[in-house]
Design a protein around this motif. Structure first.
Motif, short mmCIF file in Angstrom:
data_model
loop_
_atom_site.label_atom_id
_atom_site.label_comp_id
_atom_site.label_asym_id
_atom_site.label_seq_id
_atom_site.Cartn_x
_atom_site.Cartn_y
_atom_site.Cartn_z
N ALA A 1 3.16 6.55 10.85
CA ALA A 1 3.74 5.24 10.53
C ALA A 1 3.16 4.67 9.23
N VAL A 2 1.87 4.86 9.01
CA VAL A 2 1.24 4.38 7.77
C VAL A 2 1.79 5.17 6.59
N LEU A 3 1.91 6.48 6.73
CA LEU A 3 2.45 7.30 5.64
C LEU A 3 3.89 6.92 5.33
N GLU A 4 4.66 6.62 6.35
CA GLU A 4 6.05 6.19 6.14
C GLU A 4 6.09 4.88 5.36
N ARG A 5 5.22 3.95 5.72
CA ARG A 5 5.14 2.68 4.99
C ARG A 5 4.72 2.92 3.54
N ALA A 6 3.71 3.75 3.35
CA ALA A 6 3.19 4.03 2.01
C ALA A 6 4.24 4.70 1.12
N ALA A 7 5.10 5.49 1.72
CA ALA A 7 6.14 6.18 0.95
C ALA A 7 7.13 5.21 0.32
N GLN A 8 7.23 4.00 0.85
CA GLN A 8 8.20 3.01 0.36
C GLN A 8 7.65 2.09 -0.73
N ILE A 9 6.38 2.20 -1.05
CA ILE A 9 5.73 1.24 -1.94
C ILE A 9 6.13 1.44 -3.40
N LYS A 10 6.59 0.35 -4.00
CA LYS A 10 6.94 0.31 -5.43
C LYS A 10 5.96 -0.57 -6.21
N LEU A 11 5.28 -1.48 -5.48
CA LEU A 11 4.30 -2.38 -6.08
C LEU A 11 3.09 -2.45 -5.17
N MET A 12 1.91 -2.13 -5.71
CA MET A 12 0.66 -2.25 -4.96
C MET A 12 -0.13 -3.41 -5.54
N ILE A 13 -0.47 -4.35 -4.66
CA ILE A 13 -1.18 -5.56 -5.07
C ILE A 13 -2.61 -5.49 -4.52
N PHE A 14 -3.55 -5.83 -5.36
CA PHE A 14 -4.96 -5.78 -5.00
C PHE A 14 -5.59 -7.17 -5.07
N ASP A 15 -6.34 -7.53 -4.04
CA ASP A 15 -7.27 -8.64 -4.15
C ASP A 15 -8.42 -8.10 -5.01
N VAL A 16 -9.30 -8.96 -5.47
CA VAL A 16 -10.36 -8.49 -6.37
C VAL A 16 -11.73 -8.53 -5.69
N ASP A 17 -12.26 -9.72 -5.47
CA ASP A 17 -13.62 -9.83 -4.92
C ASP A 17 -13.64 -9.32 -3.48
N GLY A 18 -14.49 -8.32 -3.25
CA GLY A 18 -14.58 -7.70 -1.93
C GLY A 18 -13.66 -6.51 -1.76
N VAL A 19 -12.77 -6.28 -2.72
CA VAL A 19 -11.85 -5.13 -2.67
C VAL A 19 -12.11 -4.24 -3.89
N MET A 20 -11.87 -4.78 -5.08
CA MET A 20 -12.15 -4.02 -6.30
C MET A 20 -13.63 -4.12 -6.68
N THR A 21 -14.31 -5.10 -6.10
CA THR A 21 -15.75 -5.24 -6.27
C THR A 21 -16.39 -5.20 -4.89
N ASP A 22 -17.71 -5.18 -4.86
CA ASP A 22 -18.41 -5.18 -3.58
C ASP A 22 -18.50 -6.58 -2.99
#
Length: 181
Positions: free
Chosen positions: A10-31
């Motif tokens: 189910a996760v792979l099926e969802r991921a296959a549909q992604i055209k835009l990936m959005i990232f939070d920053v503090d705690g995600v792209m940083t520690d």
């Protein structure tokens, strides 16, 4: 029980549909740590593996964006280095920013992914097609995520998710090809 190292179908099926990936920053792209200098300046630590994962994801055709509640000149520099053009800082109403971004790109929520770590991220997380949380994220966020990374924020979680999306979309081997030639 599903091996956490192997995403569910189910996760792979969802991921296959992604055209835009959005990232939070503090705690995600940083520690999540904020380092203050003697003059009041703030320093953040970014992970180089995460950054390269973002670039590979972009090269595979997935657009990327940042939505964060904080304002930071450091983030502007990091986003520029990674080629992320959709940068939304000071976003205390993350839902409104997300809806405007998706609409502006003519994407449905199911075509968007988001990775966060704290409850401020829930308004986006509960709407997107692929909701992810870093391993050390808040329990309420982990509980509502479709996928929880094995890695903590700022320590490879972003790369893990980028690789997962490329695998799901059949682009992972092509992304590696230039390095194996």
């Amino acid at each position: 029980m599903q091996d956490p190292a192997i995403p569910s179908a189910a996760v792979l099926e969802r991921a296959a549909q992604i055209k835009l990936m959005i990232f939070d920053v503090d705690g995600v792209m940083t520690d999540g740590g904020l380092y203050y200098g003697a003059e009041g300046e703030i320093f953040k630590r970014f992970n180089a593996l995460d950054g390269h994962g973002v670039k590979l994801l972009q090269q595979s055709g997935v657009a990327t964006a940042l939505i964060t509640a904080r304002q930071s000149d450091i983030l502007v520099q990091r986003a520029a280095a990674l080629g992320i053009t959709h940068v939304h800082q000071g976003a205390h109403d993350k839902r409104a920013v997300f809806e405007q971004l998706a609409s502006g790109l003519a994407l449905g929520a199911e075509q968007c992914g988001f990775i966060g770590d704290d409850v401020i991220d829930l308004p986006i997380l509960i709407r997107v097609g692929l909701a992810a949380c870093v391993a050390n994220g808040h329990p309420e966020v982990r509980r509502r995520a479709h996928y929880v990374t094995r890695n903590n924020g700022g320590h490879g979680a972003v790369r893990e998710l980028c690789d997962l999306i490329m695998h799901a979309q059949g682009n992972y081997e092509a992304a590696l090809a230039p390095y194996l030639a």
